[in-house]
Design an enzyme around this catalytic site. Structure first.
Site, PDB file in Angstrom:
ATOM      1  CG  ASN A  51      -4.753   3.769   8.813  1.00 20.59           C
ATOM      2  OD1 ASN A  51      -4.941   2.756   7.899  1.00 20.59           O
ATOM      3  ND2 ASN A  51      -4.396   4.794   8.326  1.00 20.59           N
ATOM      4  CG  HIS A  77      -0.658   9.196   3.539  1.00 23.01           C
ATOM      5  ND1 HIS A  77      -0.614   7.926   3.737  1.00 23.01           N
ATOM      6  CD2 HIS A  77      -0.272   9.838   4.787  1.00 23.01           C
ATOM      7  CE1 HIS A  77      -0.220   7.663   5.231  1.00 23.01           C
ATOM      8  NE2 HIS A  77      -0.153   8.886   5.600  1.00 23.01           N
ATOM      9  CD  GLU A 115      -4.157   7.668   9.977  1.00 22.91           C
ATOM     10  OE1 GLU A 115      -3.667   8.683  10.462  1.00 22.91           O
ATOM     11  OE2 GLU A 115      -3.765   6.629  10.333  1.00 22.91           O
ATOM     12  NE  ARG A 131      -3.677   2.363   2.629  1.00 21.92           N
ATOM     13  CZ  ARG A 131      -3.159   3.313   3.759  1.00 21.92           C
ATOM     14  NH1 ARG A 131      -2.294   3.113   4.716  1.00 21.92           N
ATOM     15  NH2 ARG A 131      -4.044   4.278   3.805  1.00 21.92           N
ATOM     16  CD  GLU A 146      -1.274   4.134   8.094  1.00 19.47           C
ATOM     17  OE1 GLU A 146      -0.772   4.398   9.086  1.00 19.47           O
ATOM     18  OE2 GLU A 146      -1.428   4.944   7.179  1.00 19.47           O
ATOM     19  CE1 TYR A 161       0.598   2.774  13.512  1.00 15.68           C
ATOM     20  CE2 TYR A 161      -1.398   4.015  12.798  1.00 15.68           C
ATOM     21  CZ  TYR A 161      -0.166   3.238  12.438  1.00 15.68           C
ATOM     22  OH  TYR A 161       0.207   3.237  11.191  1.00 15.68           O
TER      23      TYR A 161
END
Length: 451
Positions: A296, A123, A169, A79, A356, A298
């Site tokens: 994504n 991005h 995002e 990606r 991600e 985290y």
């Protein structure tokens, strides 16, 4: 600690992610225009260590080497993002054939290596001309400009690329770019942030429409959400409700419009006229604009009810003593499972991809450039296992991308935060696969299964 014995479905897509500004470099090469991040990096004090993306990992010149590295790792998917200012230097107007040709060669190289390309159109590297001339994402006409740019990329790459992300995002573009100001363009104005978020959603909708009307529009297209899981800071009803409200205001800010055509009710009620409204046509374009749901993930937050603290009246409560990454983010694999389940419960059984997931560590190379990053291996094991538990609970996850292929320009943190499976020496740019890269390659090679 190893994974449970688990075989993931045939065709499950394993890979890695990067973004153009963080790895390409060559910011003044091949006709590329300047981006808002080029301008942001020139402002004193904005970037840790005064770093910038002028050279980054020099992927623009070393892409063939990097694809060979991916092939060596046995990665089924990659990606990456396309740089808008490399394709259309001024944001609108003539196409830069040399810039578009770079991505053409990259996609050809990936396909020849048997690596599936997943392409992100935006991005965060907006052409700086759009920012300076019309206010960038504050300008309502940017939705059409983005769709025009997207259409050019679809026409050139769409015969080989069948998995597209319009935006990466958008929460970060709006919140970090216009509320906290830690990302480009570095504004601190909450009212503007909601206008920016609104126009990002409109741009996504117009780009999806353009894709589905194109001759190449037979693939998957979506935007990539980011969100933490929000635990209540206590068992009180007020904190439980506040944690759910925080989830809706984070993930739902961009998730609800693309599935339901409207913002979450908690945002509508609490923000009032600060929150723009969609036209009926825009609602129609937004609803059904997600062929899949890229996520994504985290970290997690612990949230308490905080009357008077902003429109959402929530507050994140620090958790001293808990494990964190170099970004200061809490490590919580169970939160990963919970986010996936929350998204399924809210948006239905849409196919999902983890676009991600990764960890920043202060990992240092030895004299040969090798990095023994056992903590990253543990993080990946634990999060892949958590993803598996979500799949057991009925979440239709179809792919997982590690952030990131290599250590790169980590935005406002410069080169100080390292997420890579591959070490990139800042002096020589030599690539060296870390222990985690070898682990991931073996994990994929052995059938995605560990004893």
């Amino acid at each position: 600690m190893g994974l449970k014995v688990r075989r993931f479905p045939d065709g499950f897509l394993w890979g890695v992610s990067t973004s153009a500004y963080q790895i390409e470099g060559a910011t003044c090469v091949g006709g590329r225009g300047q981006s808002i991040w080029d301008a942001f990096c020139r402002q004193p004090g904005r970037i840790l260590g005064g770093d910038n993306g002028d050279i980054a990992c020099d992927h623009y010149n070393r892409f063939a080497e990097d694809v060979s590295l991916m092939a060596e790792l046995g990665l089924p998917a990659y990606r990456f993002s396309v740089s808008w200012p490399r394709i259309i230097p001024q944001g609108r107007g003539p196409v830069n054939g040399e810039g578009l040709g770079f991505y053409d060669r990259l996609v050809d190289r990936l396909c020849a290596a048997g690596i599936t390309p997943l392409v992100t159109l935006y991005h965060w590297d907006l052409p700086n001309s759009l920012q300076e001339q019309s206010g960038g994402w504050l300008d309502s006409s940017i939705a059409e400009a983005f769709a025009d740019y997207a259409g050019m990329v679809f026409d050139r790459l769409g015969d080989r690329v069948k998995k597209w992300h319009t935006l990466n995002e958008p929460w970060c573009s709006a919140h970090s770019g216009y509320i906290t100001g830690i990302h480009a363009p570095g504004v601190r104005d909450e009212r503007q942030a909601y206008i920016v978020g609104h126009n990002l959603l409109r741009a996504h909708a117009h780009a999806v429409e353009r894709y589905r009307q194109s001759d190449q529009g037979d693939g998957e297209i979506a935007l990539a959400l980011n969100m933490p899981y929000c635990y209540p800071a206590s068992d009180s009803e007020e904190d439980v409700t506040a944690a759910e409200r925080a989830m809706e205001a984070f993930g739902g800010w961009f998730g609800d419009p693309v599935f339901f055509g409207e913002y979450p009710q908690c945002m509508v009620q609490r923000l009032g006229k600060t929150l723009p409204r969609f036209t009926e046509r825009e609602r129609d374009l937004l609803r059904g604009s997600m062929d899949c749901l890229p996520l994504n993930y985290y970290t997690v937050d612990f949230v308490k009810n905080a009357p008077g603290n902003g429109a959402m009246e929530t507050e994140v409560v620090p958790q001293p003593g808990r494990q964190t990454t170099e970004m200061g983010w809490l490590v919580d694999p169970e939160g990963f499972c919970k986010v996936l389940v929350w998204l399924r419960e809210r948006y239905g059984s849409v196919p999902m991809y983890v676009a991600e997931n990764g960890i920043a560590l202060n990992d240092a190379p030895d004299e040969e450039g090798y990095v023994e990053d056992g903590e990253r291996i543990q993080y990946l094991r634990d999060h892949i296992e958590a993803m598996g538990r979500a799949m057991d609970a009925g979440v239709d996850v179809r792919g997982y991308m590690v952030w990131s292929l290599m250590d790169n320009m980590e935005w406002s943190f410069g080169y100080d935060r390292r997420f890579g499976l591959v070490h990139c020496d800042r002096s020589t740019l030599k690539r060296t696969i870390k222990a985690s890269g070898h682990w991931y390659a073996e994990f994929i090679r052995c059938g995605c299964r560990a004893e």
